[in-house]
Design an enzyme around this catalytic site. Structure first.
Site, short mmCIF file in Angstrom:
data_model
loop_
_atom_site.label_atom_id
_atom_site.label_comp_id
_atom_site.label_asym_id
_atom_site.label_seq_id
_atom_site.Cartn_x
_atom_site.Cartn_y
_atom_site.Cartn_z
N ASP A 134 48.62 38.73 38.11
CA ASP A 134 48.72 39.91 39.06
C ASP A 134 48.31 38.93 40.51
OD1 ASP A 134 45.84 39.07 38.75
OD2 ASP A 134 45.19 41.01 38.57
N SER A 135 48.21 37.54 40.30
CA SER A 135 48.18 36.78 41.51
C SER A 135 49.42 36.93 42.40
CB SER A 135 48.05 35.29 41.04
OG SER A 135 48.69 35.13 40.19
N ASP A 139 50.33 40.12 32.80
CA ASP A 139 48.81 40.41 33.36
C ASP A 139 48.59 41.86 33.53
OD1 ASP A 139 46.34 39.72 33.91
OD2 ASP A 139 46.90 38.49 35.90
N LYS A 149 47.46 40.02 28.98
CA LYS A 149 46.06 39.55 29.45
C LYS A 149 45.61 40.61 30.31
CE LYS A 149 45.40 36.48 33.05
NZ LYS A 149 44.35 37.32 34.02
N GLU A 204 41.27 41.31 32.11
CA GLU A 204 39.99 40.76 32.44
C GLU A 204 38.75 41.56 32.03
OE1 GLU A 204 40.03 40.61 36.78
OE2 GLU A 204 41.92 39.45 36.98
N GLU A 246 37.62 31.30 34.00
CA GLU A 246 38.09 31.14 35.46
C GLU A 246 36.68 30.85 36.27
OE1 GLU A 246 40.85 33.47 37.44
OE2 GLU A 246 40.47 32.97 39.32
O1 KIV Z 1 46.66 36.24 38.13
C1 KIV Z 1 46.77 35.01 37.79
O2 KIV Z 1 47.47 34.36 38.16
C2 KIV Z 1 45.51 34.83 36.82
C3 KIV Z 1 45.44 33.21 36.62
C4 KIV Z 1 44.64 32.69 37.48
C5 KIV Z 1 44.72 32.99 35.32
O3 KIV Z 1 44.83 35.73 36.31
#
Ligand code: KIV
Length: 276
Positions: A45-46, A84, A114, A116, A183
């Site tokens: 989600d970056s 994510d 993934k 969090e 992280e």
């Molecule tokens: O969103 C992302 O890129 C991440 C990584 C930093 C692990 O969660």
């Protein structure tokens, strides 16, 4: 055709070899990463920050994540593609979490998701796993909770906070996560967590003792210039290369150097003559 890396294969790699994971958000980058033999591609989600220009990761939603995950899946033949789960796609209920996790596999051809959090997302993790979907955990600096954490800060610095991280990691592993991203936590704590869980830890700003490492591809390539976390190693300066290439194009057009003869299509002179 190469065989796809699976979530169980990632889990089984613990103690055997170091694992690699990079983010990608589109088809060409997924191809580059996949062809280099990286184990896992995270459609992080970056995306919100490094591709879409938002200040944090909260703004991105399921539709954008699915759109980019589809493109990545088209470019990745071997790597495990992980979607994510964006902010508010799993926070509301177990049912919402399962529905949205399922969309990553069904509509975007990801092989895992993934999300969090530790103890507080355990029921979500279990529900998604019960639906047959592999889950990667994410502990430490969890950007979706940055407001609650007081910003993008290193986590687990007190003994109590470190203890909570170790317990969270054990709970995620016991629930069935195939790996856990750590992280921005002190290296000795990441080392303890890595020793305490039977699944691979994938570190980002968590030191060398993790079972694998992940970076945001735009950071690694020098494509994101707003800020550079201390833990990033930059392997290229593509922003500089792009600026240079674009300036040269501008100059070539303005001075008539481009297009040159080799960039033009010819026409038979007799055909040209027929035109009034
Ligand atoms: O969103 C992302 O890129 C991440 C990584 C930093 C692990 O969660």
């Amino acid at each position: 055709m190469s065989t796809r890396i699976t979530a169980p294969a990632v889990r089984d790699a613990k103690g055997q070899r170091k694992l690699t994971m990079l983010t990608a958000y589109d088809y060409p980058m997924a191809q580059f990463v996949d062809q280099a033999g990286i184990d896992m591609i995270l459609v992080g989600d970056s995306l919100a920050m490094v591709v879409l220009g938002h200040q944090d990761t909260l703004a991105v939603g399921m539709d954008e994540m699915l759109h980019h995950t589809r493109a990545v899946s088209r470019g990745a033949a071997r790597a495990l593609v992980i979607g994510d789960m964006p902010f508010m796609s799993y926070q509301v209920s177990d049912a919402q979490a399962v529905t949205n996790a399922g969309r990553f596999l069904k509509e975007a051809q990801a092989q895992a998701v993934k999300l969090e959090g530790g103890a507080r997302v355990l029921s979500r993790v279990r529900a998604i796993l019960d639906a047959g979907i592999p889950v990667q955990g994410h502990l430490g600096l969890t950007p979706q909770s940055a407001a609650q954490l007081g910003g993008f800060k290193v986590q687990g610095k007190s003994a109590a906070a470190a203890q909570r991280l170790i317990e969270d990691a054990q709970s995620l592993a016991e629930a069935g996560c195939f790996s856990i991203v750590l992280e921005a936590i002190p290296a000795p704590i990441a080392e303890r967590i890595t020793a305490a869980v039977p699944v691979p830890t994938i570190g980002i700003g968590a030191g060398p003792h993790c079972d694998g490492q992940v970076l945001v591809i735009h950071d690694l390539l020098g494509l994101f210039e707003r800020f550079l976390p201390r833990f990033v190693k930059q392997y290229a300066n593509l922003a500089g290369d792009i600026r240079n290439a674009v300036s040269r194009f501008k100059e070539d057009v303005e001075t008539g150097r481009f297009p040159a003869a080799e960039h033009c299509f010819a026409m038979a002179p007799e055909e040209l003559e027929k035109i009034q």
